[in-house]
Scaffold this motif. Structure first.
Motif, PDB file in Angstrom:
ATOM      1  N   TYR A 158       0.926  -1.196   0.051  1.00  0.00           N
ATOM      2  CA  TYR A 158       0.044  -0.056   0.100  1.00  0.00           C
ATOM      3  C   TYR A 158       1.195   1.119  -0.127  1.00  0.00           C
ATOM      4  CZ  TYR A 158      -4.528  -2.106   0.719  1.00  0.00           C
ATOM      5  OH  TYR A 158      -5.816  -2.655   0.602  1.00  0.00           O
ATOM      6  N   MET A 159       1.995   1.241   0.865  1.00  0.00           N
ATOM      7  CA  MET A 159       2.943   2.326   0.959  1.00  0.00           C
ATOM      8  C   MET A 159       3.395   2.731  -0.358  1.00  0.00           C
ATOM      9  SD  MET A 159       4.114   1.934   4.763  1.00  0.00           S
ATOM     10  CE  MET A 159       5.374   3.409   4.675  1.00  0.00           C
ATOM     11  N   ASN A 160       3.774   1.870  -1.085  1.00  0.00           N
ATOM     12  CA  ASN A 160       4.739   1.773  -2.538  1.00  0.00           C
ATOM     13  C   ASN A 160       3.533   2.234  -3.408  1.00  0.00           C
ATOM     14  OD1 ASN A 160       6.758   0.514  -1.509  1.00  0.00           O
ATOM     15  ND2 ASN A 160       6.667  -1.507  -2.324  1.00  0.00           N
ATOM     16  N   GLU A 161       2.517   1.700  -3.446  1.00  0.00           N
ATOM     17  CA  GLU A 161       1.491   2.320  -4.431  1.00  0.00           C
ATOM     18  C   GLU A 161       0.886   3.615  -4.332  1.00  0.00           C
ATOM     19  OE1 GLU A 161      -0.081   0.312  -7.170  1.00  0.00           O
ATOM     20  OE2 GLU A 161       1.900  -0.430  -7.172  1.00  0.00           O
ATOM     21  N   THR A 162       0.906   3.942  -2.784  1.00  0.00           N
ATOM     22  CA  THR A 162       0.103   5.353  -2.767  1.00  0.00           C
ATOM     23  C   THR A 162       1.177   6.595  -2.209  1.00  0.00           C
ATOM     24  OG1 THR A 162      -0.512   4.698  -0.535  1.00  0.00           O
ATOM     25  CG2 THR A 162      -1.939   4.260  -2.280  1.00  0.00           C
ATOM     26  N   GLY A 163       2.352   5.944  -1.579  1.00  0.00           N
ATOM     27  CA  GLY A 163       3.074   7.163  -1.081  1.00  0.00           C
ATOM     28  C   GLY A 163       2.339   7.947   0.135  1.00  0.00           C
ATOM     29  N   ALA A 164       1.390   7.453   0.645  1.00  0.00           N
ATOM     30  CA  ALA A 164       0.410   8.091   1.700  1.00  0.00           C
ATOM     31  C   ALA A 164       0.033   7.185   2.734  1.00  0.00           C
ATOM     32  CB  ALA A 164      -1.056   8.423   1.035  1.00  0.00           C
ATOM     33  N   PRO A 165       1.097   7.039   3.784  1.00  0.00           N
ATOM     34  CA  PRO A 165       0.735   6.132   4.864  1.00  0.00           C
ATOM     35  C   PRO A 165      -0.125   6.805   5.876  1.00  0.00           C
ATOM     36  CG  PRO A 165       3.131   7.138   4.947  1.00  0.00           C
ATOM     37  CD  PRO A 165       2.383   7.497   3.783  1.00  0.00           C
ATOM     38  N   GLY A 166      -0.269   8.225   5.807  1.00  0.00           N
ATOM     39  CA  GLY A 166      -1.046   8.593   6.986  1.00  0.00           C
ATOM     40  C   GLY A 166      -2.587   8.421   6.465  1.00  0.00           C
ATOM     41  N   LYS A 167      -2.813   7.919   5.366  1.00  0.00           N
ATOM     42  CA  LYS A 167      -4.463   7.586   4.857  1.00  0.00           C
ATOM     43  C   LYS A 167      -4.619   6.068   5.151  1.00  0.00           C
ATOM     44  CE  LYS A 167      -6.233  10.994   1.939  1.00  0.00           C
ATOM     45  NZ  LYS A 167      -6.953  11.123   0.580  1.00  0.00           N
ATOM     46  N   LEU A 168      -3.566   5.479   5.803  1.00  0.00           N
ATOM     47  CA  LEU A 168      -3.767   3.761   6.005  1.00  0.00           C
ATOM     48  C   LEU A 168      -4.106   3.548   7.372  1.00  0.00           C
ATOM     49  CD1 LEU A 168      -0.899   2.466   3.775  1.00  0.00           C
ATOM     50  CD2 LEU A 168      -3.289   2.927   2.941  1.00  0.00           C
ATOM     51  N   ASN A 169      -5.041   2.730   7.656  1.00  0.00           N
ATOM     52  CA  ASN A 169      -5.234   2.033   8.969  1.00  0.00           C
ATOM     53  C   ASN A 169      -4.783   0.723   8.909  1.00  0.00           C
ATOM     54  OD1 ASN A 169      -6.234   4.646   9.972  1.00  0.00           O
ATOM     55  ND2 ASN A 169      -8.501   4.127   9.552  1.00  0.00           N
ATOM     56  N   MET A 170      -4.014   0.219   9.714  1.00  0.00           N
ATOM     57  CA  MET A 170      -3.587  -1.197  10.039  1.00  0.00           C
ATOM     58  C   MET A 170      -4.555  -1.850  10.619  1.00  0.00           C
ATOM     59  SD  MET A 170       0.042  -2.797  11.122  1.00  0.00           S
ATOM     60  CE  MET A 170      -0.280  -2.621  12.927  1.00  0.00           C
ATOM     61  N   GLY A 171      -5.183  -3.124  10.012  1.00  0.00           N
ATOM     62  CA  GLY A 171      -6.047  -3.717  10.664  1.00  0.00           C
ATOM     63  C   GLY A 171      -5.528  -4.611  11.842  1.00  0.00           C
ATOM     64  N   VAL A 172      -6.332  -4.809  12.978  1.00  0.00           N
ATOM     65  CA  VAL A 172      -5.828  -5.772  14.094  1.00  0.00           C
ATOM     66  C   VAL A 172      -7.134  -6.550  14.385  1.00  0.00           C
ATOM     67  CG1 VAL A 172      -3.885  -4.369  14.622  1.00  0.00           C
ATOM     68  CG2 VAL A 172      -5.996  -4.029  15.908  1.00  0.00           C
ATOM     69  N   PRO A 173      -6.960  -7.797  14.780  1.00  0.00           N
ATOM     70  CA  PRO A 173      -7.882  -8.540  15.085  1.00  0.00           C
ATOM     71  C   PRO A 173      -7.949  -8.867  16.763  1.00  0.00           C
ATOM     72  CG  PRO A 173      -6.242 -10.046  14.510  1.00  0.00           C
ATOM     73  CD  PRO A 173      -5.783  -8.552  14.451  1.00  0.00           C
ATOM     74  N   PHE A 174      -9.021  -8.864  17.136  1.00  0.00           N
ATOM     75  CA  PHE A 174      -9.495  -9.085  18.939  1.00  0.00           C
ATOM     76  C   PHE A 174      -9.965 -10.670  18.744  1.00  0.00           C
ATOM     77  CE2 PHE A 174      -9.744  -4.681  21.086  1.00  0.00           C
ATOM     78  CZ  PHE A 174      -8.479  -4.332  20.480  1.00  0.00           C
ATOM     79  N   PHE A 175      -9.453 -11.430  18.118  1.00  0.00           N
ATOM     80  CA  PHE A 175      -9.901 -12.790  18.127  1.00  0.00           C
ATOM     81  C   PHE A 175      -8.733 -13.697  17.668  1.00  0.00           C
ATOM     82  CE2 PHE A 175     -11.001 -11.301  13.823  1.00  0.00           C
ATOM     83  CZ  PHE A 175     -10.224 -11.970  13.026  1.00  0.00           C
ATOM     84  N   GLY A 176      -8.741 -15.029  17.763  1.00  0.00           N
ATOM     85  CA  GLY A 176      -7.752 -16.072  17.259  1.00  0.00           C
ATOM     86  C   GLY A 176      -8.441 -17.033  16.628  1.00  0.00           C
TER      87      GLY A 176
END
Length: 476
Positions: free
Chosen positions: A348-366
């Protein structure tokens, strides 16, 4: 004899006179010669000038050599000696297609976490505070709590139904009541919290294709979104189309987002700037690159919720069914080498150059597997193969919310350094659990901040325990 005496006296007098004249001559100051002195000074000045000139020449040559070396051998982020890429480069340094060759079970080993190389981009500042976005699953049997809302910057109610005409609705009265309760509680306990709703349509039951292809249906959807936002006085909408896979939908999806953005702008004022976000996949399949215009989408939305979860699950494939954590930060397994958070975020960073618009997903499950066979390698601890039910293609397993893991001895979990995730393997019972805990979430938070990402997105908040153990681990 008188003559002899007179001659001797004369000689002595002459010698005495000569000696006196010599002493007088020696005591007389010497005459100053200006020409001699100027020659002396010029000689000294010339010597100093030549020394300074020689030192300057040596310094210039040394500086030029050093500058040439670093200009020609600048170290790039992947630690290779190449020239600096141009800022406009959009080259992806790693192919997104999974290998199609079959990998021998005995040849598979865990892959060391590596830092993905990426083209040079000017760092874009985060457009505000670090976002902590929490999805709230309306179908869950658990309720979101006020204390959790105080620890979020955005909450997204998931999800409203959309029919084939583009009209939005609540699935039933119970879902509608949950939404109204969420809005009222959010305004009471955290007035600064941004409240949004999600339109979630999956490939097996999606009306997005019908809506994006019809201008009148798009208009209906835009009006329905605006009406719901204004009626409930909330802050925005999220689109979760899982996933557009047809090439003809590539531009149509961007046009849909453009029309929604224009509608939101038309009802915005100085006090309310409404939010548009989307959920996008982890790009570990090549079809996504053909059917999703990532930069076109980026131009229309405020941020992207990157679904960096569910890399390993209970399905069969040509590569086999491998156990693993839902969201490994690094590492992978054989053909699943792209299946980790770092690879996805780097893409995503390579394609857009806009890390500030990216939210990284995290799971609250296993992810829990039954009927698990042994590890795929002698030294491997995380990657196992699951065995399907006899005569079936399904596997015995499920995703387990964090709050439902009481039956597992979490204190006995092992830490897998390559993936930065914990796991539990019970060989006698042939059970495996890969999951997130406080340590793995702190590793992900550290990664997100170091990469200057805009925030994280939680799937989903109500899965946490009553002590907010996981939610407390993702606070900035």
């Amino acid at each position: 004899m008188p003559g002899t005496t007179t001659t001797g006296n004369r000689r002595r007098n002459e010698e005495r006179t000569a000696m006196v004249q010599l002493e007088i001559e020696n005591q007389r100051p010497r005459r100053w010669n200006p020409l001699f002195k100027w020659r002396k000074y010029l000689k000294i000045f010339g010597s100093v000038f030549l020394i300074i000139l020689a030192c300057g020449a040596v310094a210039y040559a040394s500086t030029a050599a050093i500058w040439y070396f670093f200009e020609e051998h600048l170290v790039t982020p992947d630690n290779s000696t190449t020239s600096r890429p141009k800022a406009s480069s959009r080259t992806v340094t790693r192919a997104t297609r999974r290998p199609t060759t079959t990998v021998s079970r005995h040849s598979l080993t865990s892959i060391e976490p590596i830092e993905e190389s990426s083209p040079y981009h000017p760092i874009q500042e985060r457009p505000g505070p670090f976002r902590i976005v929490g999805f709230y699953d309306s179908w869950s049997k658990y309720e979101i709590r006020g204390r959790q809302l105080q620890k979020l910057t955005h909450v997204i109610f998931s999800a409203l139904d959309m029919n084939s005409a583009g009209t939005l609705s609540f699935h039933d009265y119970g879902i509608r009541k949950k939404f109204i309760d969420l809005v009222e509680m959010s305004k009471r306990v955290n007035p600064s919290l941004k409240i949004m709703f999600s339109i979630a349509e999956y490939a097996y039951a999606s009306n997005f294709e019908a809506v994006v292809a019809d201008p009148e249906k798009k208009k209906t959807l835009c009006n329905s979104i605006a009406s719901l936002i204004q009626t409930h006085r909330i802050d925005g909408v999220d689109l979760f189309w899982k996933w557009p896979t047809k090439v003809e939908n590539r531009d149509l999806f961007v046009l849909l987002l453009r029309d929604i953005r224009q509608k939101l702008n038309s009802i915005s004022d100085s006090d309310h700037q409404y939010i548009l976000s989307v959920v996008l996949p982890n790009f570990d399949w090549p079809d996504f690159k053909l059917s999703l215009d990532l930069n076109g989408i980026m131009e229309q939305v405020d941020f992207i919720n990157v679904r960096t979860i569910n890399y390993y699950g209970f399905w069969n494939s040509q590569w086999g069914a491998y156990t693993g954590p839902p969201s490994p930060l690094y590492s992978g397994l054989g053909a699943y080498g792209d299946s980790n958070v770092n690879w996805t975020i780097t893409h995503y960073m390579n394609e857009t150059g806009a890390p500030g618009k990216l939210n990284m997903g995290v799971p609250f499950f296993g992810a829990h597997w039954e009927n698990v066979e042994g590890p795929i390698g002698v030294k491997e601890e995380m990657w196992f193969t699951a065995k399907a039910k006899t005569g079936e293609e399904t596997f015995e397993g499920e995703y387990i919310p964090w709050r439902e893991m009481e039956g597992w001895n979490l204190s006995a979990a092992k830490w897998h350094q390559e993936s930065r995730c914990p796991f539990i393997w019970l060989p006698d019972e042939r059970k495996f659990l890969g999951f997130e805990n406080q340590r793995s979430l702190k590793e992900k938070m550290k990664y997100a901040l170091e990469k200057s990402l805009g925030g994280i997105t939680i799937w989903s908040v109500e899965m946490d325990d009553d002590s907010d153990t996981l939610l407390n681990s993702v606070q900035v």
